[in-house]
Scaffold this active site. Structure first.
Site, PDB file in Angstrom:
ATOM      1  N   LYS A   1      -9.205 -10.408  -4.446  1.00 27.66           N
ATOM      2  CA  LYS A   1     -10.232  -9.378  -4.589  1.00 27.66           C
ATOM      3  C   LYS A   1      -9.611  -8.055  -4.993  1.00 27.66           C
ATOM      4  CE  LYS A   1     -12.571 -11.578  -1.566  1.00 27.66           C
ATOM      5  NZ  LYS A   1     -12.679 -11.947  -0.175  1.00 27.66           N
TER       6      LYS A   1
ATOM      7  N   LYS B   1       0.844  -1.201   0.000  1.00 25.10           N
ATOM      8  CA  LYS B   1       0.000   0.000   0.000  1.00 25.10           C
ATOM      9  C   LYS B   1       0.879   1.251   0.000  1.00 25.10           C
ATOM     10  CE  LYS B   1      -4.498   1.301   1.450  1.00 25.10           C
ATOM     11  NZ  LYS B   1      -5.696   0.990   2.190  1.00 25.10           N
TER      12      LYS B   1
ATOM     13  N   LYS C   1      -1.978 -13.751  -9.004  1.00 22.13           N
ATOM     14  CA  LYS C   1      -2.651 -14.424  -7.885  1.00 22.13           C
ATOM     15  C   LYS C   1      -4.112 -13.983  -7.819  1.00 22.13           C
ATOM     16  CE  LYS C   1      -2.958 -13.116  -3.556  1.00 22.13           C
ATOM     17  NZ  LYS C   1      -2.707 -12.659  -2.199  1.00 22.13           N
TER      18      LYS C   1
HETATM   19  P1  TYM Z   1      -7.907 -13.815   3.378  1.00 20.30           P
HETATM   20  O1  TYM Z   1      -9.293 -13.539   3.864  1.00 20.30           O
HETATM   21  O2  TYM Z   1      -7.286 -12.836   2.460  1.00 20.30           O
HETATM   22  O3  TYM Z   1      -7.879 -15.214   2.662  1.00 20.30           O
HETATM   23  C1  TYM Z   1      -8.434 -16.380   3.258  1.00 20.30           C
HETATM   24  C2  TYM Z   1      -7.597 -17.590   2.899  1.00 20.30           C
HETATM   25  O4  TYM Z   1      -7.586 -17.774   1.483  1.00 20.30           O
HETATM   26  C3  TYM Z   1      -6.233 -17.921   1.042  1.00 20.30           C
HETATM   27  N1  TYM Z   1      -6.105 -17.376  -0.321  1.00 20.30           N
HETATM   28  C4  TYM Z   1      -5.509 -18.033  -1.346  1.00 20.30           C
HETATM   29  N2  TYM Z   1      -4.938 -19.253  -1.409  1.00 20.30           N
HETATM   30  C5  TYM Z   1      -4.426 -19.642  -2.609  1.00 20.30           C
HETATM   31  N3  TYM Z   1      -4.475 -18.866  -3.732  1.00 20.30           N
HETATM   32  C6  TYM Z   1      -5.050 -17.646  -3.714  1.00 20.30           C
HETATM   33  N4  TYM Z   1      -5.105 -16.918  -4.829  1.00 20.30           N
HETATM   34  C7  TYM Z   1      -5.593 -17.159  -2.474  1.00 20.30           C
HETATM   35  N5  TYM Z   1      -6.216 -16.014  -2.087  1.00 20.30           N
HETATM   36  C8  TYM Z   1      -6.511 -16.167  -0.769  1.00 20.30           C
HETATM   37  C9  TYM Z   1      -5.418 -17.104   2.037  1.00 20.30           C
HETATM   38  O5  TYM Z   1      -4.079 -17.502   2.047  1.00 20.30           O
HETATM   39  C10 TYM Z   1      -6.139 -17.418   3.332  1.00 20.30           C
HETATM   40  O6  TYM Z   1      -5.677 -18.615   3.904  1.00 20.30           O
HETATM   41  N6  TYM Z   1      -5.146 -12.479   7.269  1.00 20.30           N
HETATM   42  C11 TYM Z   1      -5.980 -13.525   6.774  1.00 20.30           C
HETATM   43  C12 TYM Z   1      -7.168 -13.806   7.652  1.00 20.30           C
HETATM   44  C13 TYM Z   1      -6.772 -14.131   9.052  1.00 20.30           C
HETATM   45  C14 TYM Z   1      -6.148 -15.331   9.497  1.00 20.30           C
HETATM   46  C15 TYM Z   1      -5.982 -15.176  10.904  1.00 20.30           C
HETATM   47  C16 TYM Z   1      -5.715 -16.486   8.858  1.00 20.30           C
HETATM   48  C17 TYM Z   1      -6.967 -13.331  10.125  1.00 20.30           C
HETATM   49  N7  TYM Z   1      -6.500 -13.957  11.262  1.00 20.30           N
HETATM   50  C18 TYM Z   1      -5.401 -16.191  11.684  1.00 20.30           C
HETATM   51  C19 TYM Z   1      -5.126 -17.493   9.635  1.00 20.30           C
HETATM   52  C20 TYM Z   1      -4.963 -17.331  11.027  1.00 20.30           C
HETATM   53  C21 TYM Z   1      -6.470 -13.095   5.395  1.00 20.30           C
HETATM   54  O7  TYM Z   1      -6.508 -11.940   5.086  1.00 20.30           O
HETATM   55  O8  TYM Z   1      -6.943 -14.081   4.624  1.00 20.30           O
END
Ligand code: TYM
Length: 320
Positions: free
Chosen positions: A192, A110, A189
């Site tokens: 969103k 960002k 990748k």
């Molecule tokens: P988030 O909401 O962005 O994504 C949720 C999960 O989806 C996986 N993911 C992907 N995996 C493979 N290829 C892709 N293109 C792809 N896009 C998303 C992410 O790796 C994730 O596992 N910070 C985290 C949410 C969170 C969290 C936590 C996760 C908050 N607290 C504690 C684990 C433990 C996040 O933004 O994920």
């Protein structure tokens, strides 16, 4: 073994979320204990409309349940229903080095774009560390993009333990190699924030349109192509059996096909793959009270565990 993971309710889940993370949640829900939560506090760093956030949380719960998360085996809850985690976050924040957070990619990207970042985005990985440590988690199933945050969590836990004694369990991240990084419609990748997603519960018509618009190269039809480098092939592979993958790979290497055919195959495979969850989701959507009960029950189980860990951390650092 205790498993935990979280997912942000920033919009509808896409194939990256499902194949990178949600599919692992479901496979791991029979471990001794598993906790999965909807990370609404994290989403607040980007979703600033209260009605949208509420709706997204409800949709996220419906999606996870429809995809096979079973509340009798796993604890499903909403992050903000467990205030102990925010308190634990502060304890970790007092020992979190600025430099470590400055290197984290969400904030760094960002800044690099010249956009102003909030303190919430900057400290996002500390809240994520609190999420993980609050449940004594051993394993955290995620996509590859979250591995850096899990490393930060491990650093924060190690430094707290070093200073105050063995309070936190050291967690490990778990990625599935085949879908650690699912590509989007443009080959980057799937995310969103890149606007290149294909949603799990997309209606048939719009899904087909989006798949037909997937960017492909302009090499002549008859040229042989290397399947592993091609994102359309990678997307097809998410749904295909080993034999189907082999057959498709052979077609690529032989050449003489149009990308339109492959897109049609991706569409047919995806549509069939998610048909059953789609039907289950429609049934659940008619029972909002049931969904609320599941989340309330999950929150009370999660609070019990997080409360124990918070007290342990508070005592260790002299707060109790
Ligand atoms: P988030 O909401 O962005 O994504 C949720 C999960 O989806 C996986 N993911 C992907 N995996 C493979 N290829 C892709 N293109 C792809 N896009 C998303 C992410 O790796 C994730 O596992 N910070 C985290 C949410 C969170 C969290 C936590 C996760 C908050 N607290 C504690 C684990 C433990 C996040 O933004 O994920």
């Amino acid at each position: 073994m205790r498993v935990l993971s979280g997912i942000q309710p920033t919009g509808r889940f896409h194939w990256g979320n499902y194949f990178g993370a949600i599919r692992q949640y479901i496979a791991l829900q029979d471990e001794d204990e598993s906790y999965y939560f909807i990370a609404d506090l994290h989403a607040l760093t980007t979703v600033r409309d209260p009605e949208v956030l509420r709706q997204n949380v409800h949709d996220a719960a419906l999606d996870l349940l429809a995809l096979g998360l079973d509340p009798s085996r796993a604890t499903l809850f909403v992050q903000s229903d467990v205030p102990e985690v925010s308190e634990l976050c502060w304890l970790l924040m007092t020992g979190a080095p600025m430099g470590l957070l400055e290197r984290c990619h969400a904030y760094k990207e960002k800044k690099a774009k010249g956009l102003s970042a909030s303190a919430g985005l900057f400290t996002y990985p500390v809240l994520m560390a609190a999420d993980i440590l609050a449940y004594d988690s051993d394993v955290v199933p995620v996509g590859e993009d979250q591995m850096q945050h899990i490393e930060v969590c491990r650093d924060l836990a190690a430094s707290f333990n070093h200073h105050f004694g063995e309070v936190f369990v050291m967690p490990k991240g778990k990625v599935l190699d085949a879908s650690a990084k699912v590509p989007g419609t443009d080959g980057e990748k799937m995310s969103k924030s890149y606007g290149n997603t294909l949603e799990v519960f997309e209606e048939t018509g719009p899904l087909k349109k989006k798949i037909m618009r997937i960017v492909t190269d302009s090499r002549p039809m008859e040229d042989p192509k290397e399947p592993d480098d091609d994102h359309l092939y990678q997307l097809y592979s998410l749904f295909a059996t080993a034999a189907e993958r082999e057959e498709m790979a052979a077609l690529y290497r032989r050449g003489g096909f149009g990308y339109g055919e492959i897109k049609q195959a991706v569409f047919a495979a995806a549509d069939a793959y998610f048909a059953e969850p789609r039907a289950r989701r429609a049934e659940l959507a008619a029972q909002p009270e049931k969904v609320r009960e599941i989340l309330a029950d999950g929150a009370s189980r999660a609070r019990k565990k997080a409360g124990e860990v918070l007290r342990r951390a508070q005592e260790a650092c002299g707060l109790k």
